[in-house]
Write a protein that holds these residues in place. Structure first.
Motif, mmCIF file in Angstrom:
data_model
loop_
_atom_site.group_PDB
_atom_site.id
_atom_site.type_symbol
_atom_site.label_atom_id
_atom_site.label_comp_id
_atom_site.label_asym_id
_atom_site.label_seq_id
_atom_site.Cartn_x
_atom_site.Cartn_y
_atom_site.Cartn_z
ATOM 1 N N LYS A 207 10.981 1.011 -5.438
ATOM 2 C CA LYS A 207 11.335 2.228 -4.712
ATOM 3 C C LYS A 207 10.245 2.626 -3.732
ATOM 4 O O LYS A 207 10.513 3.031 -2.601
ATOM 5 C CB LYS A 207 11.595 3.364 -5.697
ATOM 6 C CG LYS A 207 12.915 3.236 -6.449
ATOM 7 C CD LYS A 207 13.120 4.426 -7.377
ATOM 8 C CE LYS A 207 14.441 4.318 -8.133
ATOM 9 N NZ LYS A 207 14.640 5.470 -9.054
ATOM 10 N N MET A 208 8.990 2.492 -4.175
ATOM 11 C CA MET A 208 7.866 2.837 -3.310
ATOM 12 C C MET A 208 7.817 1.927 -2.091
ATOM 13 O O MET A 208 7.595 2.364 -0.971
ATOM 14 C CB MET A 208 6.556 2.742 -4.092
ATOM 15 C CG MET A 208 6.370 3.866 -5.110
ATOM 16 S SD MET A 208 6.224 5.498 -4.339
ATOM 17 C CE MET A 208 4.653 5.309 -3.489
ATOM 18 N N GLU A 209 8.052 0.623 -2.325
ATOM 19 C CA GLU A 209 8.031 -0.345 -1.225
ATOM 20 C C GLU A 209 9.166 -0.072 -0.236
ATOM 21 O O GLU A 209 8.986 -0.165 0.976
ATOM 22 C CB GLU A 209 8.139 -1.764 -1.779
ATOM 23 C CG GLU A 209 6.886 -2.225 -2.516
ATOM 24 C CD GLU A 209 7.059 -3.606 -3.125
ATOM 25 O OE1 GLU A 209 8.218 -4.093 -3.197
ATOM 26 O OE2 GLU A 209 6.042 -4.202 -3.534
ATOM 27 N N ALA A 210 10.354 0.274 -0.800
ATOM 28 C CA ALA A 210 11.494 0.573 0.059
ATOM 29 C C ALA A 210 11.232 1.819 0.892
ATOM 30 O O ALA A 210 11.573 1.888 2.095
ATOM 31 C CB ALA A 210 12.763 0.760 -0.774
ATOM 32 N N LYS A 211 10.611 2.832 0.266
ATOM 33 C CA LYS A 211 10.292 4.061 0.965
ATOM 34 C C LYS A 211 9.284 3.818 2.079
ATOM 35 O O LYS A 211 9.418 4.332 3.193
ATOM 36 C CB LYS A 211 9.747 5.082 -0.027
ATOM 37 C CG LYS A 211 9.519 6.464 0.581
ATOM 38 C CD LYS A 211 9.060 7.451 -0.478
ATOM 39 C CE LYS A 211 8.849 8.824 0.139
ATOM 40 N NZ LYS A 211 8.395 9.804 -0.888
ATOM 41 N N GLU A 212 8.254 3.014 1.770
ATOM 42 C CA GLU A 212 7.241 2.689 2.767
ATOM 43 C C GLU A 212 7.848 1.933 3.947
ATOM 44 O O GLU A 212 7.496 2.160 5.105
ATOM 45 C CB GLU A 212 6.120 1.871 2.122
ATOM 46 C CG GLU A 212 5.244 2.679 1.171
ATOM 47 C CD GLU A 212 4.193 1.815 0.482
ATOM 48 O OE1 GLU A 212 4.177 0.591 0.755
ATOM 49 O OE2 GLU A 212 3.417 2.355 -0.316
ATOM 50 N N LYS A 213 8.757 1.009 3.624
ATOM 51 C CA LYS A 213 9.424 0.224 4.669
ATOM 52 C C LYS A 213 10.252 1.134 5.575
ATOM 53 O O LYS A 213 10.257 0.993 6.805
ATOM 54 C CB LYS A 213 10.319 -0.836 4.038
ATOM 55 C CG LYS A 213 10.962 -1.778 5.043
ATOM 56 C CD LYS A 213 11.773 -2.850 4.346
ATOM 57 C CE LYS A 213 12.407 -3.801 5.361
ATOM 58 N NZ LYS A 213 13.206 -4.855 4.681
ATOM 59 N N LYS A 214 10.968 2.113 4.956
ATOM 60 C CA LYS A 214 11.791 3.042 5.727
ATOM 61 C C LYS A 214 10.936 3.907 6.636
ATOM 62 O O LYS A 214 11.255 4.113 7.817
ATOM 63 C CB LYS A 214 12.594 3.922 4.771
ATOM 64 C CG LYS A 214 13.545 4.879 5.481
ATOM 65 C CD LYS A 214 14.327 5.706 4.474
ATOM 66 C CE LYS A 214 15.262 6.670 5.195
ATOM 67 N NZ LYS A 214 16.020 7.512 4.237
#
Length: 246
Positions: free
Chosen positions: A20-27
């Motif tokens: 989730k953290m990686e997805a948020k950072e990517k967004k």
């Protein structure tokens, strides 16, 4: 026996949390890139507009834009009566929305006054803010060499929204030439020819010398006038015709 160990509930939780953290950072990164792109685009437009204003201001003669009368000459593209007592000269940019908006009024005036009115057009492409304007003027010139200047003029203004959005509008212009039944091989050669480019540049340089600083810019019997729309132009034309009949 396999040594693979299934992740515990805690490990699964940590893995999902990490995903989730990686997805948020990517967004967030993607949104940041988009914002940067928007600011770059806006900056380019602002800088382009400033360049146009500076260039036009530096070419404006002392005494303002009315300092140099602009008479229609034999090199101009004209329509209407050859011996007309009233002449309207327009400096135009084919990618300029205001020029497209002025077209219906000029057509109506031409119909109303017939041979008593001559209308002429000179090219004034503002490339810094209208990147396709120069090539559009060349397309009109190239069509003019086959006797279809005003037909291409109409096509360019009527389809302005379509070709204005193109990175390279050449294919669009060729399709208009095909519709007008021009010799396409000749049109393509003329479109990029030095003679056609020089013709456009000559018009623009005449505008610079006269202090033209926007499009459309109009001259009536040599004197610069505001864009008055159909009714305003009609009144001035009638006044000039009245003078000539006295």
């Amino acid at each position: 026996m396999s040594n693979n160990k299934k992740p515990t509930k805690k490990e699964k939780y940590e893995m999902k949390k990490k995903e989730k953290m990686e997805a948020k950072e990517k967004k967030l990164k993607t949104e940041k890139i988009k914002r940067i792109g928007m600011w770059i685009g806006l900056t380019v437009v602002i800088i382009g507009s400033l360049i146009v204003m500076v260039n036009l201001a530096s070419n404006e003669p002392e005494g303002g834009g009315n300092a140099t009368p602009q008479q229609v000459n034999a090199e101009d593209w004209t329509k209407g009566g050859e011996q007309a007592s009233v002449e309207i000269l327009e400096y135009a940019d084919f990618q300029c929305p205001a020029c497209a908006d002025a077209k219906p009024a000029l057509e109506r005036l031409s119909e109303d006054f017939g041979d008593d009115l001559k209308i002429a057009l000179r090219h004034f492409p503002l490339e810094a803010i209208h990147p396709n304007a120069q090539l559009a003027s060349q397309a009109a010139e190239a069509a003019g060499l086959q006797g279809k200047f005003w037909e291409m003029h109409d096509m360019l203004f009527e389809n302005q929204r379509d070709w204005s959005r193109e990175r390279n509008p050449e294919d669009k212009f060729i399709s208009y030439a095909e519709f007008l039944e021009l010799d396409i091989e000749k049109f393509e050669a003329d479109l990029k020819s030095d003679a056609v480019k020089d013709a456009v540049d000559s018009d623009q340089n005449a505008g610079f010398k006269a202090g033209v600083n926007s499009t459309p810019t109009f001259y009536l019997n040599g004197e610069r006038i505001q864009n008055l729309g159909y009714e305003g132009f009609k009144t001035l034309i009638e006044e000039e015709l009245s003078k000539s009949s006295e």
